[in-house]
Design a protein around this motif. Structure first.
Motif, PDB file in Angstrom:
ATOM      1  N   UNK A   1      -8.170   1.576  -2.562  1.00 34.67           N
ATOM      2  CA  UNK A   1      -8.028   0.132  -2.447  1.00 34.67           C
ATOM      3  C   UNK A   1      -9.291  -0.496  -3.026  1.00 34.67           C
ATOM      4  N   UNK A   2      -9.130  -1.337  -4.039  1.00 31.19           N
ATOM      5  CA  UNK A   2     -10.266  -1.969  -4.700  1.00 31.19           C
ATOM      6  C   UNK A   2     -10.217  -3.468  -4.438  1.00 31.19           C
ATOM      7  N   UNK A   3     -11.273  -4.002  -3.862  1.00 31.85           N
ATOM      8  CA  UNK A   3     -11.326  -5.413  -3.474  1.00 31.85           C
ATOM      9  C   UNK A   3     -12.003  -6.228  -4.563  1.00 31.85           C
TER      10      UNK A   3
ATOM     11  N   UNK B   1      -6.614  -6.387  13.919  1.00 29.34           N
ATOM     12  CA  UNK B   1      -7.127  -5.333  13.031  1.00 29.34           C
ATOM     13  C   UNK B   1      -6.012  -4.756  12.169  1.00 29.34           C
ATOM     14  N   UNK B   2      -4.857  -5.442  12.113  1.00 32.38           N
ATOM     15  CA  UNK B   2      -3.683  -4.877  11.439  1.00 32.38           C
ATOM     16  C   UNK B   2      -3.911  -4.651   9.950  1.00 32.38           C
ATOM     17  N   UNK B   3      -4.516  -5.635   9.271  1.00 31.23           N
ATOM     18  CA  UNK B   3      -4.716  -5.468   7.830  1.00 31.23           C
ATOM     19  C   UNK B   3      -5.714  -4.357   7.539  1.00 31.23           C
ATOM     20  N   UNK B   4      -6.777  -4.289   8.337  1.00 26.44           N
ATOM     21  CA  UNK B   4      -7.777  -3.247   8.124  1.00 26.44           C
ATOM     22  C   UNK B   4      -7.189  -1.874   8.431  1.00 26.44           C
ATOM     23  N   UNK B   5      -6.370  -1.779   9.451  1.00 23.44           N
ATOM     24  CA  UNK B   5      -5.752  -0.488   9.774  1.00 23.44           C
ATOM     25  C   UNK B   5      -4.775  -0.063   8.690  1.00 23.44           C
ATOM     26  N   UNK B   6      -4.102  -1.018   8.050  1.00 25.52           N
ATOM     27  CA  UNK B   6      -3.222  -0.683   6.927  1.00 25.52           C
ATOM     28  C   UNK B   6      -4.041  -0.107   5.768  1.00 25.52           C
ATOM     29  N   UNK B   7      -5.211  -0.699   5.516  1.00 24.10           N
ATOM     30  CA  UNK B   7      -6.096  -0.185   4.469  1.00 24.10           C
ATOM     31  C   UNK B   7      -6.616   1.201   4.843  1.00 24.10           C
ATOM     32  N   UNK B   8      -7.014   1.370   6.103  1.00 20.72           N
ATOM     33  CA  UNK B   8      -7.537   2.662   6.548  1.00 20.72           C
ATOM     34  C   UNK B   8      -6.468   3.765   6.408  1.00 20.72           C
ATOM     35  N   UNK B   9      -5.237   3.438   6.775  1.00 17.29           N
ATOM     36  CA  UNK B   9      -4.159   4.416   6.664  1.00 17.29           C
ATOM     37  C   UNK B   9      -3.917   4.789   5.211  1.00 17.29           C
ATOM     38  N   UNK B  10      -3.991   3.791   4.327  1.00 18.67           N
ATOM     39  CA  UNK B  10      -3.754   4.046   2.904  1.00 18.67           C
ATOM     40  C   UNK B  10      -4.849   4.924   2.308  1.00 18.67           C
ATOM     41  N   UNK B  11      -6.111   4.590   2.571  1.00 29.54           N
ATOM     42  CA  UNK B  11      -7.195   5.398   1.998  1.00 29.54           C
ATOM     43  C   UNK B  11      -7.183   6.804   2.581  1.00 29.54           C
TER      44      UNK B  11
ATOM     45  N   UNK C   1     -14.680  -2.213   4.061  1.00 27.10           N
ATOM     46  CA  UNK C   1     -15.524  -1.122   3.556  1.00 27.10           C
ATOM     47  C   UNK C   1     -15.488   0.063   4.517  1.00 27.10           C
ATOM     48  N   UNK C   2     -15.549  -0.220   5.828  1.00 23.28           N
ATOM     49  CA  UNK C   2     -15.475   0.851   6.807  1.00 23.28           C
ATOM     50  C   UNK C   2     -14.149   1.586   6.775  1.00 23.28           C
ATOM     51  N   UNK C   3     -13.100   0.897   6.303  1.00 26.17           N
ATOM     52  CA  UNK C   3     -11.778   1.518   6.198  1.00 26.17           C
ATOM     53  C   UNK C   3     -11.593   2.263   4.885  1.00 26.17           C
ATOM     54  N   UNK C   4     -12.629   2.255   4.044  1.00 24.04           N
ATOM     55  CA  UNK C   4     -12.567   3.025   2.801  1.00 24.04           C
ATOM     56  C   UNK C   4     -12.333   2.224   1.548  1.00 24.04           C
ATOM     57  N   UNK C   5     -12.306   0.882   1.643  1.00 27.28           N
ATOM     58  CA  UNK C   5     -12.084   0.064   0.449  1.00 27.28           C
ATOM     59  C   UNK C   5     -13.300   0.094  -0.465  1.00 27.28           C
ATOM     60  N   UNK C   6     -13.052  -0.081  -1.760  1.00 24.93           N
ATOM     61  CA  UNK C   6     -14.089  -0.090  -2.791  1.00 24.93           C
ATOM     62  C   UNK C   6     -14.330  -1.536  -3.212  1.00 24.93           C
ATOM     63  N   UNK C   7     -15.576  -1.959  -3.263  1.00 24.35           N
ATOM     64  CA  UNK C   7     -15.901  -3.293  -3.756  1.00 24.35           C
ATOM     65  C   UNK C   7     -15.847  -3.334  -5.271  1.00 24.35           C
TER      66      UNK C   7
ATOM     67  N   UNK D   1       0.820  -1.209   0.000  1.00 23.14           N
ATOM     68  CA  UNK D   1       0.000   0.000   0.000  1.00 23.14           C
ATOM     69  C   UNK D   1       0.857   1.265   0.000  1.00 23.14           C
ATOM     70  N   UNK D   2       2.008   1.210   0.638  1.00 26.25           N
ATOM     71  CA  UNK D   2       2.894   2.384   0.666  1.00 26.25           C
ATOM     72  C   UNK D   2       3.635   2.558  -0.657  1.00 26.25           C
ATOM     73  N   UNK D   3       3.936   1.437  -1.310  1.00 19.51           N
ATOM     74  CA  UNK D   3       4.648   1.547  -2.594  1.00 19.51           C
ATOM     75  C   UNK D   3       3.708   1.960  -3.719  1.00 19.51           C
ATOM     76  N   UNK D   4       2.548   1.302  -3.798  1.00 17.78           N
ATOM     77  CA  UNK D   4       1.613   1.591  -4.893  1.00 17.78           C
ATOM     78  C   UNK D   4       0.692   2.725  -4.463  1.00 17.78           C
ATOM     79  N   UNK D   5       1.254   3.925  -4.482  1.00 19.17           N
ATOM     80  CA  UNK D   5       0.539   5.091  -3.975  1.00 19.17           C
ATOM     81  C   UNK D   5      -0.654   5.477  -4.850  1.00 19.17           C
ATOM     82  N   UNK D   6      -0.612   5.071  -6.113  1.00 19.38           N
ATOM     83  CA  UNK D   6      -1.738   5.376  -6.987  1.00 19.38           C
ATOM     84  C   UNK D   6      -2.973   4.564  -6.651  1.00 19.38           C
ATOM     85  N   UNK D   7      -2.777   3.370  -6.141  1.00 25.95           N
ATOM     86  CA  UNK D   7      -3.903   2.518  -5.775  1.00 25.95           C
ATOM     87  C   UNK D   7      -3.500   1.062  -5.772  1.00 25.95           C
ATOM     88  N   UNK D   8      -4.259   0.251  -5.056  1.00 21.22           N
ATOM     89  CA  UNK D   8      -3.958  -1.173  -4.964  1.00 21.22           C
ATOM     90  C   UNK D   8      -5.218  -1.981  -5.204  1.00 21.22           C
TER      91      UNK D   8
END
Length: 349
Positions: A268-270, A252-262, A291-297, A230-237
Motif C-alpha cells: 500500500x503506497x500513500x 481502526x477499521x481502515x488501518x486494520x484493512x491496510x494491515x491485513x493487506x500488507x 505506517x505502523x500497518x505497513x504502508x509506504x509513504x 485492497x482485496x481486488x488489487x492484490x498486486x498493490x494499491x
C-alpha cells in the motif's frame, strides 16, 4: 515544464510515429467522436508542412496499433503493449526519437508507465495528441505533432515526455489538468532526475501479473470500500490521501484493512491529492497508524507515476522490503531527490 523552440541546428531527423488512437484522429458519424484507423497520409501531410516551415527533413516510419482506441478504454496492459512496440521499432530502425499519438484522457497514466518500461532507451519518446480532431476547425492536432517533432530535433536527452500545447512535460511528473484547453497538461511537480540512475536488481518477472489499483479517500468513505479495493488489487494499491497522508480512521477499521493487506503481501503506497508538498506519515496520527500497518509513504509522486511505478516494480518481481526500497528511490525523476546526506540505493546488475 520545458518550452521547445523551433530547432534549427539539425537538417534532418528520423522519427518513428506510432498512432494508438484518441481524439487526434477521431470522427463523428452521428453518435459521438470515435477513433479511426489509417492516418498515415494525413500525418505525412503534417510532416511535409513541418519540413517546409522548419527546414528540417524528416525520415519517418508510421505504424498503428492493430486496434486504435479511445484512450478511456486503456487497460492495465495498454502501456506495456505500446512500450513493447516502441522498443521493437527502435531496435529495428534506430530512429532519433519516437512520437506516440495517444488520447489525452489516460496519456499521463500511459506515459508514466512507458517511462519505466523504456527506462533504458537512449532516444526521446514523446507522447502527443489533441483536444480537437485533425482537420476540424480550431484543431490543435497539427501544432501538437509539430511540437513533438521539434522536441525530438532539439532533445539531447533520452526519456519519455508529453508534448502538448506550448510545452514539453516529463511523463513521470505530468497530469492532465484541462479537458478543453489547448494547454491541457501540467508538470505538477519539479522534475529532478537523478544524476546517475540507479540500477534495479534483476529478478524474475511475475507470470501472474497481479493487478494494481488506485483508491482516493473522501469524506463519508465507508471502510468496506477500501477493504474491497485492497482485496481486488492484490498486486498493490496506491492510496490517495488528504494532505501529508491522512484518512478517515473509522475507529481502526481502515488501518486494520491496510494491515491485513500488507500481511497478505499487498503493498500500500500513500500519496497526497495535493499538487504541492509531500507525504509525511510521521506528522499526524492517521499517517503513523498507516505506517505502523505497513504502508509506504510515496512522498511527492503524482498519482499517475505512483500507479505506474508500483505496477512496474511488482511485475518485475519486487516485493517486501525490496519493493519498499525502490518505491522510495528516485529512478527517473518521479520523486524529488533525497537530501545529499541520504544515500541512494544502488544494486549492480
Amino acid at each position: 515544464m520545458t518550452s521547445v523552440a523551433t530547432a534549427q541546428r539539425v537538417s534532418q531527423i528520423s522519427v518513428d510515429i506510432l498512432y494508438t488512437g484518441g481524439t487526434f484522429g477521431m470522427v463523428d458519424h452521428g453518435d459521438g467522436l470515435r477513433p479511426r484507423q489509417g492516418l498515415d497520409s494525413e500525418i505525412a501531410d503534417v510532416i511535409t508542412r513541418f519540413e517546409r516551415e522548419n527546414g528540417i527533413a524528416v525520415r519517418f516510419g508510421y505504424t498503428e496499433l492493430d486496434q486504435v482506441i479511445d484512450s478511456s478504454d486503456a487497460g492495465a496492459d495498454t502501456a506495456r503493449r505500446i512500450a513493447g512496440q516502441v522498443r521493437s521499432g527502435i531496435e529495428e530502425r534506430r530512429p532519433d526519437g519516437v512520437v506516440v499519438v495517444h488520447g489525452t484522457d489516460t496519456m499521463a497514466y500511459v506515459g508514466a508507465r512507458m517511462a519505466f518500461e523504456l527506462r533504458d532507451i537512449e532516444v526521446p519518446v514523446v507522447l502527443t495528441g489533441a483536444q480537437i480532431p485533425l482537420g476540424l476547425p480550431g484543431s490543435d492536432a497539427r501544432s501538437n505533432l509539430t511540437l513533438a517533432l521539434n522536441s525530438i530535433a532539439a532533445q539531447s536527452v533520452s526519456g519519455t515526455f508529453i508534448a502538448f500545447g506550448k510545452s514539453l512535460h516529463p511523463a513521470v511528473r505530468a497530469s492532465k489538468r484541462a479537458c478543453d484547453d489547448y494547454d491541457g497538461f501540467s508538470t505538477v511537480r519539479e522534475y529532478t532526475p537523478p544524476p546517475s540512475p540507479p540500477r534495479l536488481p534483476e529478478i524474475q518477472s511475475r507470470p501472474d501479473r497481479m493487478p494494481v489499483g488506485l483508491f482516493t479517500v473522501f469524506p463519508g468513505m465507508h471502510p468496506d470500500l477500501l477493504d474491497v479495493a485492497l482485496r481486488h488489487y492484490r498486486g498493490g494499491l496506491v492510496l490517495e490521501c488528504y494532505g501529508s497522508g491522512t484518512l478517515p480512521l473509522h475507529g481502526s477499521a481502515t488501518v486494520e484493512a491496510i494491515r491485513a493487506a500488507t500481511s497478505r503481501g499487498t503493498p500500500v503506497v500513500v500519496i497526497t491529492h495535493c499538487d504541492s508538498g509531500t507525504v509525511d506519515l510521521d506528522r499526524y496520527q492517521p499517517g503513523r497508524a498507516m505506517r505502523g500497518a505497513g504502508a509506504i509513504g510515496g512522498r511527492d509522486m503524482t498519482r499517475e507515476a505512483t500507479l505506474a511505478k508500483l505496477g512496474y516494480l511488482v511485475e518485475i518481481g519486487l516485493s517486501g522490503s525490496e519493493l519498499h526500497r525502490w518505491m522510495t528511490t528516485n529512478l527517473l525523476g518521479e520523486l524529488s531527490n533525497p537530501p545529499a546526506t541520504q544515500p541512494i540505493p544502488h544494486t549492480s546488475n
